[in-house]
Write a protein that holds these residues in place. Structure first.
Motif, PDB file in Angstrom:
ATOM      1  N   LYS A 119       0.831  -1.197   0.000  1.00  0.00           N
ATOM      2  CA  LYS A 119       0.000   0.000   0.000  1.00  0.00           C
ATOM      3  C   LYS A 119       0.870   1.255   0.000  1.00  0.00           C
ATOM      4  O   LYS A 119       0.548   2.243  -0.666  1.00  0.00           O
ATOM      5  CB  LYS A 119      -0.924  -0.008   1.218  1.00  0.00           C
ATOM      6  N   ALA A 120       1.966   1.204   0.795  1.00  0.00           N
ATOM      7  CA  ALA A 120       2.868   2.359   0.827  1.00  0.00           C
ATOM      8  C   ALA A 120       3.502   2.588  -0.544  1.00  0.00           C
ATOM      9  O   ALA A 120       3.627   3.730  -1.005  1.00  0.00           O
ATOM     10  CB  ALA A 120       3.956   2.136   1.875  1.00  0.00           C
ATOM     11  N   GLU A 121       3.863   1.481  -1.200  1.00  0.00           N
ATOM     12  CA  GLU A 121       4.451   1.585  -2.538  1.00  0.00           C
ATOM     13  C   GLU A 121       3.435   2.136  -3.531  1.00  0.00           C
ATOM     14  O   GLU A 121       3.773   2.985  -4.368  1.00  0.00           O
ATOM     15  CB  GLU A 121       4.932   0.209  -2.995  1.00  0.00           C
ATOM     16  N   GLU A 122       2.190   1.657  -3.414  1.00  0.00           N
ATOM     17  CA  GLU A 122       1.147   2.165  -4.297  1.00  0.00           C
ATOM     18  C   GLU A 122       0.889   3.644  -4.046  1.00  0.00           C
ATOM     19  O   GLU A 122       0.659   4.418  -4.983  1.00  0.00           O
ATOM     20  CB  GLU A 122      -0.137   1.364  -4.104  1.00  0.00           C
ATOM     21  N   ALA A 123       0.921   4.025  -2.739  1.00  0.00           N
ATOM     22  CA  ALA A 123       0.720   5.441  -2.403  1.00  0.00           C
ATOM     23  C   ALA A 123       1.836   6.292  -2.976  1.00  0.00           C
ATOM     24  O   ALA A 123       1.595   7.371  -3.534  1.00  0.00           O
ATOM     25  CB  ALA A 123       0.635   5.613  -0.888  1.00  0.00           C
ATOM     26  N   ASP A 124       3.088   5.785  -2.847  1.00  0.00           N
ATOM     27  CA  ASP A 124       4.226   6.521  -3.408  1.00  0.00           C
ATOM     28  C   ASP A 124       4.106   6.636  -4.917  1.00  0.00           C
ATOM     29  O   ASP A 124       4.384   7.693  -5.504  1.00  0.00           O
ATOM     30  CB  ASP A 124       5.540   5.825  -3.046  1.00  0.00           C
ATOM     31  N   THR A 125       3.677   5.529  -5.524  1.00  0.00           N
ATOM     32  CA  THR A 125       3.509   5.539  -6.982  1.00  0.00           C
ATOM     33  C   THR A 125       2.438   6.534  -7.390  1.00  0.00           C
ATOM     34  O   THR A 125       2.591   7.288  -8.358  1.00  0.00           O
ATOM     35  CB  THR A 125       3.137   4.128  -7.483  1.00  0.00           C
ATOM     36  N   THR A 126       1.327   6.537  -6.626  1.00  0.00           N
ATOM     37  CA  THR A 126       0.236   7.465  -6.926  1.00  0.00           C
ATOM     38  C   THR A 126       0.692   8.910  -6.759  1.00  0.00           C
ATOM     39  O   THR A 126       0.398   9.772  -7.593  1.00  0.00           O
ATOM     40  CB  THR A 126      -0.958   7.186  -5.994  1.00  0.00           C
ATOM     41  N   ASP A 127       1.432   9.159  -5.671  1.00  0.00           N
ATOM     42  CA  ASP A 127       1.927  10.518  -5.426  1.00  0.00           C
ATOM     43  C   ASP A 127       2.855  10.966  -6.547  1.00  0.00           C
ATOM     44  O   ASP A 127       2.779  12.110  -7.017  1.00  0.00           O
ATOM     45  CB  ASP A 127       2.668  10.572  -4.088  1.00  0.00           C
ATOM     46  N   SER A 128       3.717  10.046  -6.951  1.00  0.00           N
ATOM     47  CA  SER A 128       4.648  10.401  -8.036  1.00  0.00           C
ATOM     48  C   SER A 128       3.903  10.642  -9.341  1.00  0.00           C
ATOM     49  O   SER A 128       4.267  11.545 -10.120  1.00  0.00           O
ATOM     50  CB  SER A 128       5.685   9.290  -8.215  1.00  0.00           C
ATOM     51  N   LYS A 129       2.856   9.858  -9.592  1.00  0.00           N
ATOM     52  CA  LYS A 129       2.066  10.055 -10.798  1.00  0.00           C
ATOM     53  C   LYS A 129       1.345  11.392 -10.775  1.00  0.00           C
ATOM     54  O   LYS A 129       1.311  12.117 -11.788  1.00  0.00           O
ATOM     55  CB  LYS A 129       1.053   8.919 -10.956  1.00  0.00           C
ATOM     56  N   VAL A 130       0.773  11.718  -9.602  1.00  0.00           N
ATOM     57  CA  VAL A 130       0.076  12.998  -9.480  1.00  0.00           C
ATOM     58  C   VAL A 130       1.054  14.153  -9.670  1.00  0.00           C
ATOM     59  O   VAL A 130       0.757  15.142 -10.362  1.00  0.00           O
ATOM     60  CB  VAL A 130      -0.617  13.094  -8.102  1.00  0.00           C
ATOM     61  N   THR A 131       2.228  14.014  -9.045  1.00  0.00           N
ATOM     62  CA  THR A 131       3.250  15.055  -9.185  1.00  0.00           C
ATOM     63  C   THR A 131       3.637  15.247 -10.648  1.00  0.00           C
ATOM     64  O   THR A 131       3.770  16.383 -11.144  1.00  0.00           O
ATOM     65  CB  THR A 131       4.497  14.687  -8.362  1.00  0.00           C
ATOM     66  N   LYS A 132       3.805  14.126 -11.362  1.00  0.00           N
ATOM     67  CA  LYS A 132       4.168  14.202 -12.779  1.00  0.00           C
ATOM     68  C   LYS A 132       3.070  14.868 -13.595  1.00  0.00           C
ATOM     69  O   LYS A 132       3.330  15.692 -14.484  1.00  0.00           O
ATOM     70  CB  LYS A 132       4.444  12.796 -13.304  1.00  0.00           C
ATOM     71  N   ILE A 133       1.813  14.528 -13.306  1.00  0.00           N
ATOM     72  CA  ILE A 133       0.683  15.110 -14.022  1.00  0.00           C
ATOM     73  C   ILE A 133       0.627  16.619 -13.797  1.00  0.00           C
ATOM     74  O   ILE A 133       0.420  17.408 -14.736  1.00  0.00           O
ATOM     75  CB  ILE A 133      -0.632  14.440 -13.570  1.00  0.00           C
ATOM     76  N   LEU A 134       0.816  17.035 -12.539  1.00  0.00           N
ATOM     77  CA  LEU A 134       0.770  18.465 -12.235  1.00  0.00           C
ATOM     78  C   LEU A 134       1.917  19.211 -12.929  1.00  0.00           C
ATOM     79  O   LEU A 134       1.732  20.349 -13.411  1.00  0.00           O
ATOM     80  CB  LEU A 134       0.837  18.674 -10.719  1.00  0.00           C
ATOM     81  N   GLU A 135       3.079  18.587 -12.979  1.00  0.00           N
ATOM     82  CA  GLU A 135       4.215  19.212 -13.670  1.00  0.00           C
ATOM     83  C   GLU A 135       3.921  19.366 -15.163  1.00  0.00           C
ATOM     84  O   GLU A 135       4.235  20.415 -15.766  1.00  0.00           O
ATOM     85  CB  GLU A 135       5.472  18.379 -13.457  1.00  0.00           C
ATOM     86  N   GLU A 136       3.330  18.349 -15.765  1.00  0.00           N
ATOM     87  CA  GLU A 136       2.973  18.439 -17.183  1.00  0.00           C
ATOM     88  C   GLU A 136       1.940  19.538 -17.401  1.00  0.00           C
ATOM     89  O   GLU A 136       1.991  20.292 -18.392  1.00  0.00           O
ATOM     90  CB  GLU A 136       2.432  17.104 -17.676  1.00  0.00           C
ATOM     91  N   GLY A 137       0.978  19.629 -16.468  1.00  0.00           N
ATOM     92  CA  GLY A 137      -0.040  20.669 -16.588  1.00  0.00           C
ATOM     93  C   GLY A 137       0.552  22.060 -16.511  1.00  0.00           C
ATOM     94  O   GLY A 137       0.179  22.961 -17.307  1.00  0.00           O
TER      95      GLY A 137
END
Length: 413
Positions: A257-275
């Motif tokens: 779950k922690a790994e999934e949370a980290d993955t989700t956070d990193s994905k969100v961060t990447k999406i916001l950077e692209e935006g």
């Protein structure tokens, strides 16, 4: 006493009562009935003694026969295959050591083995004697020789005896179920509750409660239930292994779950950077395009895209909804805006250039409408939650009398 003898006792008492009524002489009735009942009770006691002696004789004969049979079997077997007597918690078992219950896990004389039978005998025996006494006193009440209070003691004894006998029966039944459980689990030392319920013909709820009661009463010496109470584990060592495996599994789930949370956070961060990068490009193009009409359209586009990504930053769970926007709409928009900028730099009043710029302007209007709808969808769940809160607040205010109901408003109008 058999059924006919009990019937004869009833007939004797009936005749004695009828004789007293016919002769109008009740002086000897109580004595006669007492002698009849006492005689019946003595016969019952004698029968119980005879039964006890018979049972003892049968048990003695069976024990002698069993021992003789074991001795003969022992003498016939070769030395290398000879079975041995095994003493187990005070009880003697004959057979191979690997098939007898482990004395460290299972009690040979579990609680209730003796007390259950004793309670049954004492309780039902007392109930029988109290019943005879109640019958005797009841007849005395009918003929006026006894008061109603004479029934209180025997009736109380009947109830108490019946309760004690019923309790003893329950204890004995539990011991029998315990022996059945031992037979099922003694080899592999664990069993699922579903399988035990199926093998014993009981419900899963009954088996689960039954085993927990037996564990508490120390009938099983090392038994445990798993965390979900779906499996019975008979030994401490096996339970420790289960707990080790369970803890490893839970730790793995936490890490996952922690790994999934980290993955989700990193994905969100990447999406916001692209935006933010798309917003920067739109602003840069807008600064380089002098036309006011197109500039207004791009201002609106920048505002919409900024609000969309700000909403996702507030609620990261909405990030997956931006995938299509990032992979298609924004790249296409970027190409259109950059193409418009390049055409505008040419300063050419050519029909094809003008027509192309107008088509791009219309496309930007269409994109703005689409992004407005997308932004509205992102706020829809939040709007519904707010409307629900408002509705609930209004309902509470109306119930407390601070707001008039719709019905009262209608009457007033």
């Amino acid at each position: 006493m058999n059924k006919n003898e009990w019937y004869q006792v009833g007939e004797d008492i009936k005749k004695q009562v009828q004789h007293a009524i016919d002769t109008n002489d009740f002086s000897e009735l109580s004595k006669s009935i007492g002698e009849t009942v006492n005689h019946a009770a003595n016969d019952v006691g004698k029968s119980l003694n005879d039964v006890g002696k018979s049972i003892n004789d049968i048990v003695s004969e069976a024990t002698v026969s069993f021992q003789q049979g074991m001795k003969q079997s022992h003498e016939k077997e070769p030395d290398n295959k000879r079975q041995k007597w095994e003493r187990y918690n005070g009880s003697v078992y004959y057979g191979k050591p690997n098939v007898r219950p482990n004395p460290k896990l299972f009690s040979a004389t579990p609680p209730g083995s003796i007390s259950g039978g004793f309670c049954m005998l004492l309780g039902f025996g007392a109930m029988g004697i109290a019943t005879l006494t109640a019958v005797y006193n009841g007849l005395g009440i009918l003929i006026g020789m006894e008061s109603v209070t004479a029934l209180s003691l025997p009736v109380t004894a009947m109830v108490a005896g019946g309760a004690l006998g019923t309790y003893g029966t329950g204890v004995r039944n539990r011991v029998e179920r315990y022996q059945r459980y031992v037979e099922l689990v003694k080899d592999k030392l664990y069993y699922s509750i579903d399988e035990l319920a199926e093998r014993t013909g009981k419900s899963k709820r009954f088996v689960r409660r039954d085993l927990k009661c037996m564990i508490k009463k120390r009938m099983f010496l090392q038994a445990h239930m798993d965390k979900q109470e779906n499996c019975f584990i008979a030994s401490d060592s096996m339970y420790e292994q289960y707990m080790l495996t369970q803890n490893q599994y839970e730790q793995a789930q936490i890490e996952k779950k922690a790994e999934e949370a980290d993955t989700t956070d990193s994905k969100v961060t990447k999406i916001l950077e692209e935006g933010r990068e798309y917003i920067r490009i739109i602003r840069q193009c807008n600064d380089e395009i002098p036309g006011e009409e197109m500039s207004e359209k791009l201002d609106k586009l920048e505002l919409l895209v900024t609000r969309i990504f700000a909403r996702v930053e507030e609620s990261p769970e909405l990030a997956p909804d931006l995938q299509k926007m990032l992979h298609y709409y924004l790249p296409t928009t970027q190409k259109l805006v950059e193409a418009y900028r390049e055409l505008d730099k040419q300063n050419l009043e050519v029909k094809n250039v003008s027509d192309t710029k107008k088509e791009i302007e219309k496309s930007v209007d269409t994109i703005n409408m689409a992004f407005e709808g997308f932004l509205d969808d992102l706020f829809r769940d939040r709007a519904w939650d707010i409307q629900s809160d408002i509705s609930a607040l209004n309902t509470m205010l109306k119930q407390d009398g601070y707001l008039k109901s719709d019905f009262e408003k209608g009457e007033k109008e």
